[in-house]
Design a protein around this motif. Structure first.
Motif, mmCIF file in Angstrom:
data_model
loop_
_atom_site.group_PDB
_atom_site.id
_atom_site.type_symbol
_atom_site.label_atom_id
_atom_site.label_comp_id
_atom_site.label_asym_id
_atom_site.label_seq_id
_atom_site.Cartn_x
_atom_site.Cartn_y
_atom_site.Cartn_z
ATOM 1 N N SER A 224 0.843 -1.201 0.000
ATOM 2 C CA SER A 224 0.000 0.000 0.000
ATOM 3 C C SER A 224 0.877 1.249 0.000
ATOM 4 C CB SER A 224 -0.910 0.010 1.231
ATOM 5 O OG SER A 224 -0.133 0.086 2.422
ATOM 6 N N PHE A 225 0.220 2.369 -0.265
ATOM 7 C CA PHE A 225 0.827 3.697 -0.167
ATOM 8 C C PHE A 225 -0.128 4.505 0.684
ATOM 9 C CE2 PHE A 225 2.239 7.896 -1.485
ATOM 10 C CZ PHE A 225 3.615 7.737 -1.637
ATOM 11 N N SER A 226 0.278 4.874 1.884
ATOM 12 C CA SER A 226 -0.653 5.362 2.901
ATOM 13 C C SER A 226 -1.242 6.737 2.581
ATOM 14 C CB SER A 226 0.032 5.420 4.267
ATOM 15 O OG SER A 226 0.988 6.468 4.293
ATOM 16 N N VAL A 227 -2.426 6.972 3.139
ATOM 17 C CA VAL A 227 -3.096 8.268 3.008
ATOM 18 C C VAL A 227 -2.254 9.369 3.657
ATOM 19 C CG1 VAL A 227 -5.136 9.601 3.686
ATOM 20 C CG2 VAL A 227 -5.385 7.236 2.891
ATOM 21 N N ALA A 228 -1.596 9.028 4.787
ATOM 22 C CA ALA A 228 -0.774 10.021 5.500
ATOM 23 C C ALA A 228 0.328 10.572 4.603
ATOM 24 C CB ALA A 228 -0.178 9.389 6.752
ATOM 25 N N LEU A 229 0.946 9.707 3.799
ATOM 26 C CA LEU A 229 1.983 10.174 2.875
ATOM 27 C C LEU A 229 1.398 11.071 1.797
ATOM 28 C CD1 LEU A 229 4.299 7.065 2.318
ATOM 29 C CD2 LEU A 229 4.888 9.218 3.420
ATOM 30 N N CYS A 230 0.210 10.721 1.346
ATOM 31 C CA CYS A 230 -0.445 11.514 0.293
ATOM 32 C C CYS A 230 -0.794 12.909 0.781
ATOM 33 C CB CYS A 230 -1.711 10.810 -0.188
ATOM 34 S SG CYS A 230 -1.437 9.173 -0.888
ATOM 35 N N GLN A 231 -1.005 13.062 2.074
ATOM 36 C CA GLN A 231 -1.415 14.347 2.640
ATOM 37 C C GLN A 231 -0.273 15.055 3.354
ATOM 38 O OE1 GLN A 231 -4.801 13.018 5.000
ATOM 39 N NE2 GLN A 231 -6.214 13.393 3.300
ATOM 40 N N SER A 232 0.953 14.590 3.153
ATOM 41 C CA SER A 232 2.119 15.193 3.798
ATOM 42 C C SER A 232 2.699 16.300 2.916
ATOM 43 C CB SER A 232 3.174 14.113 4.047
ATOM 44 O OG SER A 232 3.700 13.651 2.806
ATOM 45 N N THR A 233 3.867 16.798 3.299
ATOM 46 C CA THR A 233 4.522 17.846 2.504
ATOM 47 C C THR A 233 5.004 17.341 1.152
ATOM 48 O OG1 THR A 233 6.606 17.353 3.643
ATOM 49 C CG2 THR A 233 5.275 19.147 4.529
ATOM 50 N N LEU A 234 4.904 16.026 0.915
ATOM 51 C CA LEU A 234 5.233 15.494 -0.408
ATOM 52 C C LEU A 234 4.316 16.085 -1.477
ATOM 53 C CD1 LEU A 234 5.867 11.692 0.325
ATOM 54 C CD2 LEU A 234 7.546 13.534 0.096
ATOM 55 N N GLN A 235 3.163 16.587 -1.071
ATOM 56 C CA GLN A 235 2.252 17.225 -2.025
ATOM 57 C C GLN A 235 2.938 18.365 -2.770
ATOM 58 O OE1 GLN A 235 -1.288 18.560 -0.035
ATOM 59 N NE2 GLN A 235 -2.003 16.513 0.453
ATOM 60 N N LYS A 236 3.868 19.047 -2.095
ATOM 61 C CA LYS A 236 4.512 20.219 -2.690
ATOM 62 C C LYS A 236 5.863 19.917 -3.316
ATOM 63 C CE LYS A 236 2.336 23.443 0.560
ATOM 64 N NZ LYS A 236 2.582 24.501 1.587
ATOM 65 N N SER A 237 6.485 18.787 -2.935
ATOM 66 C CA SER A 237 7.864 18.558 -3.382
ATOM 67 C C SER A 237 8.038 17.391 -4.348
ATOM 68 C CB SER A 237 8.761 18.319 -2.162
ATOM 69 O OG SER A 237 8.401 17.116 -1.489
ATOM 70 N N LEU A 238 7.250 16.317 -4.183
ATOM 71 C CA LEU A 238 7.535 15.076 -4.918
ATOM 72 C C LEU A 238 7.238 15.218 -6.405
ATOM 73 C CD1 LEU A 238 8.596 12.259 -4.242
ATOM 74 C CD2 LEU A 238 6.238 11.461 -4.146
ATOM 75 N N ARG A 239 8.253 14.915 -7.239
ATOM 76 C CA ARG A 239 8.124 14.995 -8.693
ATOM 77 C C ARG A 239 8.114 13.603 -9.336
ATOM 78 N NH1 ARG A 239 7.803 19.394 -6.772
ATOM 79 N NH2 ARG A 239 8.643 21.370 -7.518
ATOM 80 N N CYS A 240 8.974 12.716 -8.868
ATOM 81 C CA CYS A 240 9.123 11.393 -9.484
ATOM 82 C C CYS A 240 8.922 10.311 -8.431
ATOM 83 C CB CYS A 240 10.507 11.246 -10.116
ATOM 84 S SG CYS A 240 10.895 12.519 -11.339
ATOM 85 N N LEU A 241 8.059 9.343 -8.743
ATOM 86 C CA LEU A 241 7.769 8.260 -7.803
ATOM 87 C C LEU A 241 7.782 6.938 -8.566
ATOM 88 C CD1 LEU A 241 6.865 7.217 -5.027
ATOM 89 C CD2 LEU A 241 4.506 7.721 -5.687
ATOM 90 N N ASP A 242 8.584 6.002 -8.091
ATOM 91 C CA ASP A 242 8.684 4.681 -8.710
ATOM 92 C C ASP A 242 8.228 3.631 -7.701
ATOM 93 O OD1 ASP A 242 9.288 2.354 -10.019
ATOM 94 O OD2 ASP A 242 11.310 2.960 -10.637
ATOM 95 N N LEU A 243 7.051 3.045 -7.956
ATOM 96 C CA LEU A 243 6.490 2.007 -7.090
ATOM 97 C C LEU A 243 6.419 0.673 -7.831
ATOM 98 C CD1 LEU A 243 3.533 4.012 -5.466
ATOM 99 C CD2 LEU A 243 5.671 3.349 -4.361
ATOM 100 N N SER A 244 7.138 0.538 -8.914
ATOM 101 C CA SER A 244 7.054 -0.673 -9.728
ATOM 102 C C SER A 244 7.623 -1.881 -8.993
ATOM 103 C CB SER A 244 7.780 -0.467 -11.057
ATOM 104 O OG SER A 244 9.094 -0.015 -10.848
ATOM 105 N N LYS A 245 7.159 -3.070 -9.409
ATOM 106 C CA LYS A 245 7.588 -4.354 -8.842
ATOM 107 C C LYS A 245 7.341 -4.426 -7.333
ATOM 108 C CE LYS A 245 11.003 -5.539 -12.366
ATOM 109 N NZ LYS A 245 12.389 -5.949 -12.653
ATOM 110 N N ASN A 246 6.094 -4.166 -6.945
ATOM 111 C CA ASN A 246 5.669 -4.339 -5.568
ATOM 112 C C ASN A 246 4.394 -5.179 -5.560
ATOM 113 O OD1 ASN A 246 7.307 -2.731 -3.392
ATOM 114 N ND2 ASN A 246 7.305 -1.419 -5.194
#
Length: 424
Positions: A224-246
């Protein structure tokens, strides 16, 4: 007293000579040092308390460990501290006429260091302990490495901390089963690569890395990818996310609050659906979700503007002829209230209404007309050519197809009838 940062020394004489300063900021250690005594009469009692000599600024770099000394007493023309909270400042000296430009420093350390420099400029005693005028050791520069790559378990540091100045950290093939909490103290981190490990769960405190732009979690055991992470300061900074092969089966609807994402890799998971508010990822340009179990795409997928799209190897279903009807007449009070709140963009949150109602509002469907519906709607399926949302499309199957089924929602019978042509 020492400060680790990048330094650029700019001569103010060069522009007058028609020249440009070609210096580049380099990693340096700045020290406030006690000046060595010169051949002069000993100060009389009462002059300069304790007979101490004034402090000077000593700048050492990896190429020049012996360093350069600058007088400070009554020698600072001006301080420029507008961007001190970003770890940047400039000290303008009278003699020699140079600007000492500081960057990539810890904001708190920089403020303390500048306060000490001000005291030295005024000829006051500096309360912090002063360093000695000695060459800086190479180990001092190791403390502010900006990049570290570890690709084997035997090289993983167990007895010492990561350098606090790291901006890029890669720890791959290290057998990690969880995220090392020491990584979460690296406040300057911009790129974190934890690929090819055995991580099962992400701590919410990853969201405290306020400068994190790239996060690589390829080839782990995430479910999973938690709701808390989705609502953190990553909203303003994260550009590239690789969740492949999970082993991720679904992403929360709040995932679409990561609106700065430009590159998203979801290949080789167990996804049975994409967040139905995917259209909110307006900056997304690269999307890869091949080899999953997607039966259809969400309706807001049509709002994306991509450069590259890969959905090969999913189990896309044929569009259903008959719609799923969940209309109620009259609308329930909950449905009417929810539609009013969302259609009129009335602010809401857990301090105002119960948390479960906030979740209902967060997961409301969007009708093709733009209005919202909660649990009262008509659901229909159609197909779309993926070239309508992406410049480059990897074939959906081995038959050369570039079309995929899309789920659409209708808030009323009128909306459904008006859209019949689209559903044929």
């Amino acid at each position: 007293m020492k400060l680790h940062c990048e330094v650029e020394v700019v001569s103010r004489h060069l522009p007058a000579l028609g020249l440009r300063n070609r210096a580049k900021g380099v990693r340096a250690v700045l020290s406030l040092c006690q000046q060595a005594p010169r051949t002069q009469p000993r100060p009389r009692a009462g002059s300069e308390r304790g007979g101490r000599h004034p402090a000077c600024l000593f700048i050492s770099t990896l190429k020049d460990k012996s360093g350069t000394r600058y007088e400070l007493k009554e020698n600072v023309e001006q301080f420029f501290t507008k961007f001190v909270d970003e770890g940047k400042a400039t000290v303008r000296l009278k003699e020699p006429p140079v600007d000492i430009c500081l960057s990539k420093a810890s904001a708190s350390s920089l403020k303390g260091f500048l306060s000490a420099v001000r005291l030295a400029h005024r000829g006051c005693d500096v309360e912090a302990p002063l360093s000695t005028l000695t060459p800086v050791k190479t180990s001092e520069f190791e403390k502010f490495k900006t990049k570290m790559v570890i690709t084997s378990k035997k090289d993983y540091p167990l007895s010492k901390n990561f350098p606090c100045s790291l901006e890029h950290l890669q720890t791959s093939y290290c057998g990690l089963i969880r995220v090392d909490m020491r990584m979460l103290c690296l406040k300057n981190l911009r790129k974190l690569d934890l690929s090819h490990n055995h991580i099962k769960k992400l701590p919410a405190t990853i969201g405290d890395l306020i400068h994190l732009q790239e996060l690589n979690l390829n080839d782990n055991h995430l479910e999973s990818f938690s709701v808390a992470l989705c609502q953190s300061t990553l909203q303003k900074s994260l550009r590239c996310l690789d969740l492949s092969k999970n082993k991720i089966k679904a992403l929360p609807v709040q995932f679409c609050q990561l609106r700065e994402l430009t590159d998203l890799k979801l290949d080789d998971n167990e996804l049975i659906r994409l967040p139905f508010k995917m259209g909110q990822l307006t900056n997304l340009r690269f999307l890869s979700a091949a080899q999953n179990k997607l039966p259809f795409l969400p309706s807001e997928f049509k709002n994306l503007t991509l450069e590259y799209l890969d959905l090969f190897g999913n189990i896309f279903e044929q569009p259903k002829v008959l719609p799923v009807i969940k209309l109620q007449t009259p609308l329930t009070l909950l449905e009417s209230s929810a539609r009013a709140v969302l259609d009129n963009r009335i602010p809401y949150g857990s301090p105002i209404i119960p948390f479960h109602l906030c979740q209902d509002l967060d997961t409301a469907k969007t009708c093709v007309c733009g209005r919202f519906c909660l649990s009262c709607f008509i659901q229909g399926t159609t197909t779309m050519n993926l070239h309508s949302v992406a410049h480059t499309v990897v074939l959906v199957d081995n038959m050369g197809g570039t079309e995929a089924p899309v789920i659409s929602y209708f808030c009323s019978l009128a909306c459904y009838v008006n859209s019949c042509d689209m559903l044929k």
